[in-house]
Design an enzyme around this catalytic site. Structure first.
Site, mmCIF file in Angstrom:
data_model
loop_
_atom_site.group_PDB
_atom_site.id
_atom_site.type_symbol
_atom_site.label_atom_id
_atom_site.label_comp_id
_atom_site.label_asym_id
_atom_site.label_seq_id
_atom_site.Cartn_x
_atom_site.Cartn_y
_atom_site.Cartn_z
ATOM 1 N N ASP A 31 0.822 -1.220 0.000
ATOM 2 C CA ASP A 31 0.000 0.000 0.000
ATOM 3 C C ASP A 31 0.858 1.272 0.000
ATOM 4 O O ASP A 31 0.669 2.167 0.844
ATOM 5 C CB ASP A 31 -0.906 0.020 1.252
ATOM 6 C CG ASP A 31 -1.696 -1.255 1.438
ATOM 7 O OD1 ASP A 31 -2.098 -1.853 0.433
ATOM 8 O OD2 ASP A 31 -1.929 -1.645 2.600
ATOM 9 N N GLU A 244 -11.486 0.171 -3.240
ATOM 10 C CA GLU A 244 -10.649 0.714 -2.146
ATOM 11 C C GLU A 244 -9.442 1.411 -2.767
ATOM 12 O O GLU A 244 -9.332 1.528 -3.979
ATOM 13 C CB GLU A 244 -10.194 -0.417 -1.201
ATOM 14 C CG GLU A 244 -9.334 -1.480 -1.876
ATOM 15 C CD GLU A 244 -9.019 -2.665 -0.971
ATOM 16 O OE1 GLU A 244 -9.492 -2.729 0.180
ATOM 17 O OE2 GLU A 244 -8.287 -3.569 -1.441
HETATM 18 O O1 FUB Z 1 -3.265 -3.580 3.436
HETATM 19 C C1 FUB Z 1 -4.571 -3.824 3.891
HETATM 20 C C2 FUB Z 1 -5.564 -3.471 2.828
HETATM 21 O O2 FUB Z 1 -5.309 -4.227 1.660
HETATM 22 C C3 FUB Z 1 -5.501 -2.050 2.349
HETATM 23 O O3 FUB Z 1 -6.039 -1.132 3.255
HETATM 24 C C4 FUB Z 1 -6.216 -2.190 1.075
HETATM 25 O O4 FUB Z 1 -6.123 -1.090 0.220
HETATM 26 C C5 FUB Z 1 -5.573 -3.430 0.514
HETATM 27 O O5 FUB Z 1 -4.356 -3.165 -0.122
#
Ligand code: FUB
Length: 345
Positions: A31, A244
Site C-alpha cells: 500500500d 478501495e
Molecule cells: O493492506 C490492507 C488493505 O489491503 C488495504 O487497506 C487495502 O487497500 C488493501 O491493499
C-alpha cells in the site's frame, strides 16, 4: 491475481518477467503512498506481517501492527528503511489492523494518516504528527471525528487546500455506513448492505481538512465516477467500480482520481475538473498483480511520473505478505495513462 490461481506459477520465471523488483526485501511492505518532501522520495507503506490469522473475505489476515517509512534519493536509487515510525500500542483508540496509510506536509510538520480498528471493531482514521518526514510520529489521542472506513489519501491542491479521500468496501466496512450509521449486524458478511448490481456503486469519500490538518472541515461527500454516458458506474460493473485504495494527483490542470477495483484486481482512474469530481472513468493503470490486493500511488520526481504499487511475488503469492515496487508511468498526448503490465508477456 486471486490466490486460488497461484498454484501453477513458477515464481523464478515470473520474477524474471517482472517489470520491477521489490524496493526492500528484509520486511514485507504494501500500500505505498509516495511523496516528495525536501527533494527526497518518502514512501508510507503498510508493514505486512504474518500474525497467523486465517484468510477471510473481511481481510482478518491483514493484521499489521506498525509503520516504517521508506525513503530514497531518486526512484531508482537505494531504498532506506527508517525504522519504527508508529506502533498500534502507542495509539490510545486503536486495537489492531494498521492498514494503508498516507502522509502530508504543512509548514514543516508531517502528518501520518492511518486506518485502524478500534476496540469496538470499527475502522476509523487517525493522524499522528512529527517534525521529521520519516517519523517517529506522535498520535492524536482520538481518531478524526466523523471518520470511518479505510485507506486515507491526502491531496494538497495548488491553492493549499488539503483533501482526504478514503473508503473501502467489504473488510473496509464502507457499505456498513450506507445509512449514515454503522450497521453491526451481519458483521461476518463482506457484501451485506452493498447496492444491487443495477444500482449505482458505492463511492469513495472526500472531505476537506481543517487548517491544522487534524480534522475534517466538512462532512464527507461521495466521489462519483461516471461512465462515458455520464451515468454513475453501477455496482455490477466490477471491472470499473470503486472498491478501495483511493489516490489523487493532478496532471495538466486535471484531477486524476485512481483506485483499486478489489475483487477484479485492477488499478483504474477517472478524470475530473476539481477535487470533488464528478470524475469520468478513463481506463486501467495497472493490470492484476500476484496477490489478491492491488494498491498504488502516483508521484512526480524530476519531470517524470512514477507508479508505486505492490505485489506478493517475493512471498511466492502469500496474499498478506506483499512488497512495494516502483515503475515509470507515462501519459499519451491526450493525457491518458498508458496501462502498465506488471509482468512482461
Ligand atoms: O493492506 C490492507 C488493505 O489491503 C488495504 O487497506 C487495502 O487497500 C488493501 O491493499
Amino acid at each position: 491475481m486471486p490466490e486460488e490461481s497461484i498454484d501453477h506459477i513458477d515464481f523464478n520465471e515470473l520474477n524474471q518477467r517482472a517489470t520491477s523488483q521489490p524496493l526492500v526485501k528484509h520486511i514485507y511492505t504494501a500500500d505505498p503512498s509516495a511523496h516528495v518532501f525536501n527533494g527526497k522520495i518518502y514512501i508510507y507503506p503498510s508493514h505486512d506481517i504474518d500474525a497467523g490469522d486465517a484468510f477471510d473475505d473481511l481481510g482478518s489476515h491483514f493484521a499489521m501492527e506498525d509503520y516504517h517509512v521508506l525513503s530514497m534519493d531518486t526512484p531508482l536509487g537505494e531504498t532506506v528503511d527508517n525504522g519504527l515510525a508508529l506502533h498500534v500500542n502507542e495509539v490510545p483508540w486503536a486495537e489492531k489492523q494498521m492498514w494503508a496509510p498516507d502522509a502530508a506536509e504543512k509548514d514543516g510538520k508531517y502528518y501520518l494518516y492511518f486506518p485502524a480498528k478500534g476496540y469496538d471493531g470499527i475502522f476509523r482514521i487517525g493522524v499522528a504528527v512529527s517534525d521529521n518526514p520519516a517519523g517517529p510520529f506522535v498520535p492524536q489521542p482520538e481518531a478524526i471525528k466523523e471518520s470511518f472506513s479505510i485507506d486515507p489519501a491526502v491531496f494538497k491542491d495548488d491553492d493549499r487546500n488539503y483533501y482526504m479521500y478514503f473508503g473501502g468496501i467489504w473488510g473496509g466496512q464502507l457499505q456498513r455506513w450506507r445509512s449514515g450509521t454503522f450497521k453491526s449486524e451481519q458483521a461476518e458478511s463482506p457484501v451485506a448492505f452493498l447496492p444491487g448490481d443495477n444500482e449505482p456503486a458505492l463511492c469513495a469519500k472526500i472531505a476537506r481538512l481543517t487548517d491544522d490538518l487534524l480534522e475534517f472541515a466538512e462532512p464527507p461527500k461521495d466521489v462519483v465516477i461516471l461512465d462515458e454516458q455520464g451515468q454513475p458506474l453501477l455496482n455490477g460493473d466490477k471491472d470499473r467500480r470503486f472498491f478501495e485504495a483511493s489516490w489523487m494527483h493532478k496532471y495538466n490542470g486535471k484531477y486524476y482520481f485512481s483506485y483499486s477495483t478489489g475483487d477484479t484486481h485492477f488499478i483504474c482512474y477517472a478524470i475530473g475538473d476539481n477535487p470533488y469530481g464528478p470524475f469520468t472513468y478513463a481506463g486501467k493503470i495497472l493490470e492484476p498483480v500476484v496477490g489478491w490486493t492491488s494498491h498504488h500511488s502516483i508521484c512526480a520526481f524530476d519531470g517524470k511520473w512514477y507508479l508505486f504499487y505492490h505485489d506478493s511475488s517475493l512471498s511466492k503469492g502469500v496474499t498478506h505478505l506483499r512488497s512495494v515496487k516502483v515503475v515509470e508511468l507515462e501519459y499519451d498526448e491526450n493525457g491518458r495513462i498508458k496501462t502498465i503490465e506488471p509482468y512482461r508477456k
